[in-house]
Write a protein that holds these residues in place. Structure first.
Motif, short mmCIF file in Angstrom:
data_model
loop_
_atom_site.label_atom_id
_atom_site.label_comp_id
_atom_site.label_asym_id
_atom_site.label_seq_id
_atom_site.Cartn_x
_atom_site.Cartn_y
_atom_site.Cartn_z
N GLU A 216 -4.90 -11.61 6.60
CA GLU A 216 -3.66 -12.30 6.93
C GLU A 216 -2.49 -11.86 6.06
O GLU A 216 -1.32 -12.05 6.42
CB GLU A 216 -3.85 -13.81 6.82
N ARG A 217 -2.79 -11.24 4.93
CA ARG A 217 -1.71 -10.82 4.03
C ARG A 217 -0.95 -9.62 4.60
O ARG A 217 0.09 -9.23 4.07
CB ARG A 217 -2.27 -10.48 2.66
N ALA A 218 -1.45 -9.05 5.69
CA ALA A 218 -0.72 -7.94 6.33
C ALA A 218 0.52 -8.43 7.06
O ALA A 218 1.46 -7.64 7.29
CB ALA A 218 -1.65 -7.21 7.30
N ARG A 219 0.56 -9.71 7.40
CA ARG A 219 1.70 -10.23 8.16
C ARG A 219 2.97 -10.17 7.30
O ARG A 219 3.03 -10.69 6.20
CB ARG A 219 1.42 -11.67 8.59
N GLY A 220 3.98 -9.48 7.83
CA GLY A 220 5.25 -9.31 7.12
C GLY A 220 5.23 -8.19 6.11
O GLY A 220 6.25 -7.92 5.45
N ALA A 221 4.12 -7.48 5.96
CA ALA A 221 3.99 -6.42 4.95
C ALA A 221 4.50 -5.08 5.48
O ALA A 221 4.83 -4.94 6.67
CB ALA A 221 2.52 -6.29 4.53
N THR A 222 4.56 -4.11 4.59
CA THR A 222 4.89 -2.73 4.95
C THR A 222 3.61 -1.91 4.95
O THR A 222 2.81 -1.99 4.01
CB THR A 222 5.89 -2.11 3.95
N ALA A 223 3.41 -1.13 6.01
CA ALA A 223 2.26 -0.24 6.10
C ALA A 223 2.72 1.19 5.84
O ALA A 223 3.67 1.67 6.48
CB ALA A 223 1.61 -0.33 7.48
N TYR A 224 2.08 1.84 4.88
CA TYR A 224 2.35 3.25 4.58
C TYR A 224 1.20 4.07 5.16
O TYR A 224 0.03 3.85 4.84
CB TYR A 224 2.46 3.48 3.07
N VAL A 225 1.53 5.02 6.03
CA VAL A 225 0.51 5.85 6.68
C VAL A 225 0.91 7.32 6.53
O VAL A 225 2.08 7.68 6.68
CB VAL A 225 0.33 5.48 8.17
N SER A 226 -0.07 8.17 6.22
CA SER A 226 0.24 9.59 6.02
C SER A 226 0.40 10.35 7.33
O SER A 226 0.89 11.47 7.34
CB SER A 226 -0.82 10.25 5.14
N LEU A 227 -0.01 9.74 8.46
CA LEU A 227 0.13 10.35 9.78
C LEU A 227 0.51 9.27 10.79
O LEU A 227 0.03 8.13 10.70
CB LEU A 227 -1.17 11.03 10.21
N GLU A 228 1.35 9.61 11.74
CA GLU A 228 1.76 8.69 12.79
C GLU A 228 0.55 7.96 13.39
O GLU A 228 -0.44 8.60 13.76
CB GLU A 228 2.48 9.47 13.90
N PRO A 229 0.61 6.63 13.48
CA PRO A 229 -0.53 5.88 14.03
C PRO A 229 -0.84 6.29 15.47
O PRO A 229 0.07 6.55 16.26
CB PRO A 229 -0.05 4.42 13.96
N CYS A 230 -2.14 6.37 15.79
CA CYS A 230 -2.54 6.82 17.12
C CYS A 230 -2.08 5.82 18.19
O CYS A 230 -1.91 4.63 17.92
CB CYS A 230 -4.04 7.06 17.18
N ALA A 231 -1.91 6.34 19.41
CA ALA A 231 -1.36 5.52 20.50
C ALA A 231 -2.24 5.51 21.73
O ALA A 231 -1.91 4.86 22.72
CB ALA A 231 0.04 6.05 20.87
N HIS A 232 -3.36 6.24 21.73
CA HIS A 232 -4.18 6.34 22.94
C HIS A 232 -5.38 5.40 22.86
O HIS A 232 -5.95 5.16 21.80
CB HIS A 232 -4.66 7.78 23.16
#
Length: 369
Positions: A71-87
């Motif tokens: 639940e702590r992800a709500r309102g947080a910033t996500a740092y990802v080294s590659l664009e999140p997948c969409a398929h």
């Protein structure tokens, strides 16, 4: 909405990229991606979720990090080294998982060239009202993602050509077996390279002359020894060789144009994998081999020798990256001349790194884009 990255964004992205290196060479056809979930509490930013693409390629880094954050992800910033997948597959794409978790921002390094993803991951996030900050430290992420990006663009595995050259321009001594060129620190770094690649390749000449094992022999990293490949047109590798005898420690394959011969069948019976290859001008056709390896899930290949094999990869324009170790050791009489040096590298390469490992120097070169 896209915002300009902050110094804090760059700091956390740098940590995210460092995290992503941990599973290099272990994620199959998927890239090794890092994800950090960061909240802004009263005592400053806090990392509440960490994730790396799991060994074998699933689950993806975002899924792992979101599970840890809860639940702590709500309102947080996500740092990802590659664009999140969409398929879509059996599980929802990572972009939708980030939306469902309620993150408010996504900061990304590299965009994904996969046509199923390219730009679409960002579109899903923006459509949900999430702030997207792409391209943060994209150049820093490239060394980790390059094999995936090359495999996506060129449909072959990425090739790193590694060479250790003595002070008198030699890579060994004829009929002398393995001759140490570099010191312990540089050799340890060579084993790190092995651990970070999907496969390592040598020619049959090197396999016969040096009788190597080609495993990763650093404490705690033995399990990360990559697939070992020998260019062996006529399946001459002896069953008594260290390569075959250590097949229980690390997988071994021979690339051959004669998979149906008795010697090849004996090797297969000893646990060696046969890679049936085409022949061109008396040599194994390397472009086709690299294509076949990529189709089998090999994204990164480390070429370690010998001189003729290295020269051929260079001449055919198949070396995407060169790692050159230079030593103060003098080989002397009966030395085997290096196929190239810093001064004789073909055009099209730019220096991308320089390090000192003990008394030895190491230079990295990559192909100009």
């Amino acid at each position: 909405m896209t915002q300009t990255p902050t110094d804090l964004d760059r700091r956390f992205m740098a940590a995210c990229i460092r995290l992503s290196r941990r599973h290099l060479g272990q994620t199959g056809t998927n890239p090794s991606v890092g994800t950090l979930i960061v909240t802004s509490g009263g005592h400053g930013p806090e990392i509440v979720g960490r994730g790396i693409t799991a060994i074998g390629g699933r689950p993806h880094a975002e899924t792992v990090a979101l599970a840890e954050a809860g639940e702590r992800a709500r309102g947080a910033t996500a740092y990802v080294s590659l664009e999140p997948c969409a398929h879509h597959g059996r599980t929802p794409p990572c972009a939708e998982a980030l939306v469902s978790a309620g993150v408010s921002r996504v900061v990304a390094a590299s965009s994904d060239p996969d046509p199923r993803v390219s730009g679409k991951g960002y579109e899903i996030l923006r459509a949900a009202g999430i702030e997207v900050v792409p391209g943060v430290l994209a150049e820093d992420a490239l060394p980790v993602l390059s094999s995936y990006l090359i495999r996506s663009a060129k449909k072959r595995c990425q090739v790193t050509l590694k060479l250790a050259v003595s002070a008198d321009g030699m890579i060994g001594r004829a009929a002398a077996g393995q001759v140490p060129i570099t010191g312990d620190v540089a050799r340890a770094q060579s084993h790190v390279l092995r651990a970070e690649h999907d496969a390592i390749l040598v020619g049959i000449g090197t396999a016969l002359a040096d009788n190597p094992e080609l495993t990763c022999r650093l404490p705690g990293l033995g399990h990360r020894s990559p697939l070992r490949i020998v260019l062996d047109r006529h399946a001459r590798l002896p069953v008594a060789s260290r390569l075959v005898q250590s097949v229980g420690d690390a997988p071994l394959a021979i690339a051959t144009v004669a998979p149906d011969t008795e010697t090849a069948q004996v090797l297969e019976g000893a646990g060696v994998r046969l890679l049936a290859c085409e022949e061109h001008c008396g040599r194994i056709a390397l472009p086709e081999l690299l294509d076949d390896l990529a189709a089998q899930g090999i994204s990164s290949l480390l070429v370690e020798g010998g001189a003729e094999v290295a020269r051929t990869f260079l001449e055919e324009g198949l070396a995407d990256r060169i790692v050159l170790f230079e030593s103060d050791v003098v080989v002397g009489a009966n030395g085997i001349a290096a196929p190239f040096s810093r001064a004789t590298l073909p055009g099209g390469y730019v220096q991308s790194g320089e390090w000192l490992f003990g008394a030895d120097r190491c230079f990295e070169f990559t192909q100009e884009s």
